[in-house]
Write a protein that holds these residues in place. Structure first.
Motif, PDB file in Angstrom:
ATOM      1  N   LYS A 196       0.443  -1.110   0.171  1.00 13.38           N
ATOM      2  CA  LYS A 196      -0.063   0.361   0.082  1.00 13.38           C
ATOM      3  C   LYS A 196       0.791   1.046  -0.114  1.00 13.38           C
ATOM      4  CE  LYS A 196      -4.520  -2.066   2.304  1.00 13.38           C
ATOM      5  NZ  LYS A 196      -3.539  -3.683   1.516  1.00 13.38           N
ATOM      6  N   ASP A 197       1.855   1.140  -0.660  1.00 19.26           N
ATOM      7  CA  ASP A 197       2.681   2.312  -0.553  1.00 19.26           C
ATOM      8  C   ASP A 197       2.419   2.883  -2.158  1.00 19.26           C
ATOM      9  OD1 ASP A 197       4.673   4.569  -0.665  1.00 19.26           O
ATOM     10  OD2 ASP A 197       6.886   2.739  -0.095  1.00 19.26           O
ATOM     11  N   PHE A 198       1.689   4.011  -2.501  1.00 13.05           N
ATOM     12  CA  PHE A 198       0.883   4.027  -3.188  1.00 13.05           C
ATOM     13  C   PHE A 198       2.398   5.510  -4.001  1.00 13.05           C
ATOM     14  CE2 PHE A 198      -2.468   2.843  -1.519  1.00 13.05           C
ATOM     15  CZ  PHE A 198      -3.391   1.632  -2.161  1.00 13.05           C
ATOM     16  N   ALA A 199       2.507   6.001  -3.135  1.00 12.18           N
ATOM     17  CA  ALA A 199       3.892   7.435  -3.448  1.00 12.18           C
ATOM     18  C   ALA A 199       4.408   6.921  -4.001  1.00 12.18           C
ATOM     19  CB  ALA A 199       3.987   7.908  -2.708  1.00 12.18           C
ATOM     20  N   GLY A 200       5.218   5.799  -3.678  1.00  8.98           N
ATOM     21  CA  GLY A 200       6.599   4.598  -3.829  1.00  8.98           C
ATOM     22  C   GLY A 200       5.821   4.329  -5.239  1.00  8.98           C
ATOM     23  N   PHE A 201       4.896   3.567  -5.576  1.00 13.37           N
ATOM     24  CA  PHE A 201       4.553   2.889  -6.619  1.00 13.37           C
ATOM     25  C   PHE A 201       4.658   4.124  -7.753  1.00 13.37           C
ATOM     26  CE2 PHE A 201       0.937   2.104  -9.935  1.00 13.37           C
ATOM     27  CZ  PHE A 201       1.177   0.917 -11.110  1.00 13.37           C
ATOM     28  N   VAL A 202       4.502   4.909  -7.402  1.00 13.59           N
ATOM     29  CA  VAL A 202       4.034   6.216  -8.586  1.00 13.59           C
ATOM     30  C   VAL A 202       5.432   6.449  -9.243  1.00 13.59           C
ATOM     31  CG1 VAL A 202       3.036   8.635  -9.197  1.00 13.59           C
ATOM     32  CG2 VAL A 202       1.438   6.598  -8.769  1.00 13.59           C
ATOM     33  N   PHE A 203       6.204   7.289  -7.971  1.00  9.24           N
ATOM     34  CA  PHE A 203       7.146   8.292  -8.137  1.00  9.24           C
ATOM     35  C   PHE A 203       8.365   7.055  -8.309  1.00  9.24           C
ATOM     36  CE2 PHE A 203       5.286  10.896  -5.194  1.00  9.24           C
ATOM     37  CZ  PHE A 203       4.662  12.408  -6.536  1.00  9.24           C
ATOM     38  N   ASP A 204       8.445   5.617  -7.399  1.00  6.16           N
ATOM     39  CA  ASP A 204       9.839   5.219  -7.428  1.00  6.16           C
ATOM     40  C   ASP A 204       9.752   3.632  -8.545  1.00  6.16           C
ATOM     41  OD1 ASP A 204      10.530   6.819  -5.885  1.00  6.16           O
ATOM     42  OD2 ASP A 204      10.281   4.964  -4.064  1.00  6.16           O
ATOM     43  N   VAL A 205       8.495   3.971  -9.578  1.00  6.46           N
ATOM     44  CA  VAL A 205       8.227   2.556 -10.327  1.00  6.46           C
ATOM     45  C   VAL A 205       7.386   3.593 -11.863  1.00  6.46           C
ATOM     46  CG1 VAL A 205       7.140   1.065 -11.320  1.00  6.46           C
ATOM     47  CG2 VAL A 205       8.147   0.344  -9.147  1.00  6.46           C
ATOM     48  N   LEU A 206       6.446   4.434 -11.365  1.00  3.57           N
ATOM     49  CA  LEU A 206       5.925   5.051 -12.741  1.00  3.57           C
ATOM     50  C   LEU A 206       6.244   5.483 -13.654  1.00  3.57           C
ATOM     51  CD1 LEU A 206       3.446   3.960 -14.104  1.00  3.57           C
ATOM     52  CD2 LEU A 206       2.003   6.076 -12.993  1.00  3.57           C
ATOM     53  N   MET A 207       7.110   6.650 -12.829  1.00  3.97           N
ATOM     54  CA  MET A 207       8.017   7.607 -13.318  1.00  3.97           C
ATOM     55  C   MET A 207       9.173   7.607 -13.608  1.00  3.97           C
ATOM     56  SD  MET A 207       6.786  10.420 -12.822  1.00  3.97           S
ATOM     57  CE  MET A 207       4.752   9.639 -12.719  1.00  3.97           C
ATOM     58  N   TRP A 208       9.726   6.260 -13.929  1.00  3.30           N
ATOM     59  CA  TRP A 208      11.231   5.403 -13.802  1.00  3.30           C
ATOM     60  C   TRP A 208      10.151   5.551 -15.363  1.00  3.30           C
ATOM     61  CZ3 TRP A 208      15.799   6.089 -14.263  1.00  3.30           C
ATOM     62  CH2 TRP A 208      16.772   7.143 -13.060  1.00  3.30           C
ATOM     63  N   TYR A 209       9.390   4.584 -15.684  1.00  4.71           N
ATOM     64  CA  TYR A 209       8.836   4.260 -16.817  1.00  4.71           C
ATOM     65  C   TYR A 209       8.566   4.997 -17.911  1.00  4.71           C
ATOM     66  CZ  TYR A 209       7.727  -1.553 -15.803  1.00  4.71           C
ATOM     67  OH  TYR A 209       7.605  -2.940 -15.605  1.00  4.71           O
ATOM     68  N   PHE A 210       7.685   5.572 -17.344  1.00  8.64           N
ATOM     69  CA  PHE A 210       7.677   7.151 -18.463  1.00  8.64           C
ATOM     70  C   PHE A 210       9.346   7.939 -18.687  1.00  8.64           C
ATOM     71  CE2 PHE A 210       3.261   8.579 -16.031  1.00  8.64           C
ATOM     72  CZ  PHE A 210       2.710   7.391 -16.460  1.00  8.64           C
ATOM     73  N   PHE A 211       9.584   7.844 -17.972  1.00  4.85           N
ATOM     74  CA  PHE A 211      11.417   8.726 -18.576  1.00  4.85           C
ATOM     75  C   PHE A 211      12.054   7.918 -19.382  1.00  4.85           C
ATOM     76  CE2 PHE A 211      15.845   9.751 -17.106  1.00  4.85           C
ATOM     77  CZ  PHE A 211      16.136  10.447 -17.480  1.00  4.85           C
ATOM     78  N   LEU A 212      11.810   6.176 -18.993  1.00  5.00           N
ATOM     79  CA  LEU A 212      12.717   5.501 -19.990  1.00  5.00           C
ATOM     80  C   LEU A 212      12.346   5.223 -21.074  1.00  5.00           C
ATOM     81  CD1 LEU A 212      13.725   3.181 -16.767  1.00  5.00           C
ATOM     82  CD2 LEU A 212      15.079   4.762 -18.140  1.00  5.00           C
ATOM     83  N   ILE A 213      11.201   4.363 -21.272  1.00  5.50           N
ATOM     84  CA  ILE A 213      10.331   4.426 -22.157  1.00  5.50           C
ATOM     85  C   ILE A 213      10.148   6.067 -23.365  1.00  5.50           C
ATOM     86  CG2 ILE A 213       7.918   4.337 -23.084  1.00  5.50           C
ATOM     87  CD1 ILE A 213       6.996   2.004 -20.850  1.00  5.50           C
ATOM     88  N   GLY A 214       9.943   7.320 -22.613  1.00  8.60           N
ATOM     89  CA  GLY A 214      10.316   8.541 -23.354  1.00  8.60           C
ATOM     90  C   GLY A 214      11.638   8.045 -23.695  1.00  8.60           C
ATOM     91  N   LEU A 215      12.828   8.480 -23.227  1.00  5.97           N
ATOM     92  CA  LEU A 215      13.918   7.873 -24.212  1.00  5.97           C
ATOM     93  C   LEU A 215      14.132   6.734 -25.417  1.00  5.97           C
ATOM     94  CD1 LEU A 215      15.662   8.476 -20.786  1.00  5.97           C
ATOM     95  CD2 LEU A 215      15.735  10.287 -22.174  1.00  5.97           C
ATOM     96  N   ILE A 216      13.933   6.323 -24.991  1.00  3.22           N
ATOM     97  CA  ILE A 216      13.737   5.142 -25.836  1.00  3.22           C
ATOM     98  C   ILE A 216      12.513   5.524 -27.150  1.00  3.22           C
ATOM     99  CG2 ILE A 216      13.029   2.864 -26.706  1.00  3.22           C
ATOM    100  CD1 ILE A 216      13.410   2.078 -23.059  1.00  3.22           C
ATOM    101  N   LEU A 217      11.631   6.622 -26.931  1.00  2.00           N
ATOM    102  CA  LEU A 217      10.877   6.695 -27.938  1.00  2.00           C
ATOM    103  C   LEU A 217      11.650   7.693 -28.405  1.00  2.00           C
ATOM    104  CD1 LEU A 217       7.343   6.159 -26.701  1.00  2.00           C
ATOM    105  CD2 LEU A 217       8.423   4.960 -28.630  1.00  2.00           C
ATOM    106  N   MET A 218      12.245   8.590 -27.845  1.00  2.00           N
ATOM    107  CA  MET A 218      13.645   9.465 -28.628  1.00  2.00           C
ATOM    108  C   MET A 218      14.429   9.005 -29.527  1.00  2.00           C
ATOM    109  SD  MET A 218      13.224  11.815 -25.557  1.00  2.00           S
ATOM    110  CE  MET A 218      14.304  14.005 -26.300  1.00  2.00           C
ATOM    111  N   LEU A 219      14.737   7.575 -28.823  1.00  2.00           N
ATOM    112  CA  LEU A 219      16.167   7.571 -29.781  1.00  2.00           C
ATOM    113  C   LEU A 219      15.857   6.960 -30.771  1.00  2.00           C
ATOM    114  CD1 LEU A 219      19.029   6.790 -29.693  1.00  2.00           C
ATOM    115  CD2 LEU A 219      18.269   4.567 -28.343  1.00  2.00           C
ATOM    116  N   ILE A 220      14.832   6.377 -31.369  1.00  2.00           N
ATOM    117  CA  ILE A 220      14.685   5.586 -32.441  1.00  2.00           C
ATOM    118  C   ILE A 220      14.135   6.258 -33.248  1.00  2.00           C
ATOM    119  CG2 ILE A 220      12.579   4.090 -33.236  1.00  2.00           C
ATOM    120  CD1 ILE A 220      12.249   3.218 -30.567  1.00  2.00           C
ATOM    121  N   PRO A 221      13.876   7.055 -33.495  1.00  2.00           N
ATOM    122  CA  PRO A 221      14.202   8.184 -35.051  1.00  2.00           C
ATOM    123  C   PRO A 221      14.873   8.784 -35.307  1.00  2.00           C
ATOM    124  CG  PRO A 221      11.638   8.853 -33.066  1.00  2.00           C
ATOM    125  CD  PRO A 221      12.999   8.120 -32.644  1.00  2.00           C
ATOM    126  N   THR A 222      16.636   8.096 -33.973  1.00  2.00           N
ATOM    127  CA  THR A 222      17.536   9.438 -34.446  1.00  2.00           C
ATOM    128  C   THR A 222      18.241   8.521 -35.490  1.00  2.00           C
ATOM    129  OG1 THR A 222      18.622   8.187 -32.835  1.00  2.00           O
ATOM    130  CG2 THR A 222      17.292  10.489 -32.351  1.00  2.00           C
TER     131      THR A 222
END
Length: 674
Positions: free
Chosen positions: A489-515
């Protein structure tokens, strides 16, 4: 596929039933006895005590050790004839009748054990005597030409001594030496023997000149021999040779008796296991809390086994049996259970660490990725088939194989299946053996095309897929971390320690692909629509800000919080490093294929001739056995590394204590229905 739920158990029963209850619990092997779990007050403790079983335990341990020593002696003198695969046979199973026979004959068998130890002691003593006689013969040999006893002291008016002087002399050169040193007149020295470093002499002189002679002999570094025979040296040597012969005859007689005792080798094994079991039982007995008429057993056991054990105990004995849930703050021992497909990898997980109470058992998901990644690294269909077939045959041939070893073979069997599948996808069958053999010996090259593609010819394509597999592996680990946080039940940890990393890493990958950098890997540009490019940027910015602002949320100081957030963003380099680690999938896969092709090329150098066929068979067999062995080891090591470092590093810490139930602990046999 999970960490089994544990329960805390307390059993209170009459002391008259203590032996039967302990034996039943030991037979079932489902209860870890922990005497420290009993909660008592001062008044209760006054009525409780512990039985002193140290003497009995010492006796059982000593007897088990003596039986083991006897077995070691028999193995040294009469090695057991075993096959290369005998270690896979596992423990032999004893039934109730065989066990009862060992109990009944234990004293007689201990007599035989002591007899083996006594015979060995006698043999060793007599062998020491032979060595002593041989050393004495070696010492006496230089004096063999003497015709008087070495301990002959002379006549009424003369003395006689034998000894050694420094240097090598014959009688003539020694006489000159004596003249140079002005030896006493009434002294005679005769050379008996000489070697490279010293001269063995016999010396006669008159008693009146004893002091002068002894002073002179010191100038020659005269020393007395270590062995002085009471007979003529030849006779002394002959006597010792006779003693050696008689001693050897006695040793042969003792060895005959020892050989007769070796027929009881298996009985000694059973006896040692019996005493080990008894010793363990009495150790537990000494740890139990007891009153005048009752005793108490406390411990942990899997929840699923509570009712069956309770029912069986209550059917046979009058007792009190209570179980309760384990408090949240208390760490119980860990027992994991998985199905036949995944439990083969339990040893890999345990070698890292067992899960704690708050973690999941990662065995199932580890097994899937383990087989998957191992197959890519070896990636030869023929190697995979041989691995599968060899492990399958061994598992069927030795059904009583030790559990840990059986799981290891099962793991490699499934890894063999994965290797076979990837080999078919990549077109590897002993490398390019099919095309080489057909082209060299049949005049027409035949190839088996890969179902997917050939990594040796398209390494960059393979590298891209390795990175994709790595991302899936790492993101799965991060997802498990998110699941554990939601479970707590650590919802803050889920959002900021997991979900934000998903956003950040997936975003970086999507930015890398068209290069152009990514295009250089895949050989062409990838173009995203404008909304996809915008989505990539939004995900990256949202993820980065979420991590920067909230990763250090537990710090009250805003500046410190920002610094902690920035430090967390630095973990991006760790993610990059982890991702690059999956390039080892390409490296090991290519190594297997390239080395296999080189072996095939070397093997075919003899051409289509009889010597060429012989050369091909020899090089092919040796080369592929070596290639399979070295790359199988590499695949095993690097697959473990990808699990331990990259995958477990995202969600798994471990640290649980292994569940160790009170059960029969044997070395050679298993007791059935005992």
């Amino acid at each position: 596929m999970a960490v089994l739920e544990m329960r805390k158990v307390m059993i209170c029963a009459m002391k008259e039933n203590r032996k039967g209850i302990l034996e039943l619990i030991q037979k079932k092997g489902v209860l870890e006895i922990r005497e420290d779990l009993l909660q008592t007050d001062e008044e209760t403790e006054a009525f409780l005590s512990k039985m002193n079983t140290a003497t009995q335990v010492s006796i059982f341990d000593k007897n088990a050790a003596l039986a083991e020593n006897a077995l070691e002696i028999l193995q040294e003198l009469y090695p057991e004839e075993t096959s290369l695969l005998s270690s896979l046979e596992g423990k032999k199973l004893l039934n109730t009748e065989e066990y009862g026979q060992i109990v009944a004959d234990q004293q007689n068998l201990m007599n035989h054990v002591n007899n083996v130890l006594s015979l060995k002691k006698q043999i060793d003593e007599k062998k020491a005597d032979i060595l002593k006689f041989q050393d004495e013969i070696k010492t006496l040999s230089p004096w063999i030409e003497m015709d008087v006893a070495m301990n002959y002291v002379g006549t009424r008016s003369t003395f006689h001594q034998v000894g050694c002087i420094s240097g090598s002399y014959d009688n003539e050169s020694l006489l000159k030496k004596l003249e140079e040193l002005e030896a006493p007149e009434q002294m005679s020295i005769q050379v008996v023997h000489q070697d490279k470093y010293q001269t063995y002499v016999s010396c006669f002189y008159v008693k009146e000149q004893q002091d002068a002679v002894e002073q002179f002999l010191r100038k020659l570094n005269f020393t007395k021999p270590p062995v002085v025979a009471h007979h003529v040296p030849q006779k002394s040597i002959d006597n010792r040779l006779d003693r050696i012969a008689n001693t050897q005859k006695a040793i042969d007689e003792l060895m005959t008796k020892m050989e007769e005792e070796s027929e009881l080798r298996y009985d000694f094994k059973k006896l040692g296991d019996y005493y080990r079991t008894r010793g363990l039982k009495y150790r537990v007995l000494g740890d139990l809390n007891q009153s005048k008429h009752t005793f108490i057993i406390t411990g942990y056991m899997p929840a699923r086994d509570v009712e069956p054990l309770k029912k069986e105990l209550e059917e046979k004995y009058s007792l009190f049996f209570e179980s309760e849930e384990i408090p949240e703050k208390e760490e119980a021992p860990v027992l994991i259970e998985n199905n036949g497909f995944t439990n083969a990898v339990e040893g890999v997980v345990k070698s890292f660490a067992l899960p704690t109470k708050k973690e999941i058992d990662p065995t199932a998901i580890t097994a899937f990725f383990y087989y998957f990644l191992f197959g890519i690294m070896l990636s030869d269909a023929a190697y995979g088939f041989l691995m599968f077939l060899g492990c399958f045959i061994l598992l069927k041939k030795f059904p009583r194989m030790e559990e840990g070893m059986a799981k290891t073979f099962k793991m490699f069997m499934y890894c063999g299946i994965s290797t076979l599948i990837w080999g078919v996808l990549f077109g590897g069958y002993f490398g390019n053996a099919v095309s080489v053999i057909s082209g060299t010996f049949f005049g027409k090259e035949v190839t088996i095309p890969p179902l997917w593609f050939e990594p040796v010819t398209q390494p960059m394509k393979m590298l891209v897929y390795c990175m994709i597999f790595g991302i899936i592996h790492l993101f799965t680990g991060l997802g498990i971390k998110g699941y554990l946080l939601l479970k707590e039940k650590d919802f803050a940890g889920f959002v900021f320690d997991v979900l934000m990393w998903y956003f950040f890493l997936i975003g970086l990958i999507l930015m890398l692909i068209p290069t152009s950098i990514f295009a250089s890997f895949i050989g062409g540009m990838v173009t995203f629509p404008a909304w996809a490019n915008m989505l990539a940027k939004v995900l990256t910015v949202v993820g980065m800000l979420g991590i920067l602002l909230m990763a250090g949320r537990r710090a009250k100081n805003p500046a410190k919080r920002m610094l902690l957030g920035a430090y967390s963003l630095y973990d991006t380099t760790s993610w990059l490093s982890d991702l690059l680690s999956y390039s080892r999938l390409l490296a090991l896969g290519l190594a297997t294929g390239v080395i296999a092709q080189v072996i095939n090329t070397m093997a075919a150098m003899g051409g289509r001739t009889i010597p060429g066929v012989i050369l091909f068979i020899a090089v092919f067999l040796f080369g592929h056995i070596f290639n399979m062995a070295i790359n199988l080891l590499g695949a095993y090591v690097h697959t473990n590394r990808l699990q331990f470092v990259e995958f477990f590093g995202k969600f798994y810490e471990g640290g649980g204590t292994e569940f160790r139930p009170f059960r029969t602990n044997t070395k050679y046999t298993d007791f059935n229905d005992v």
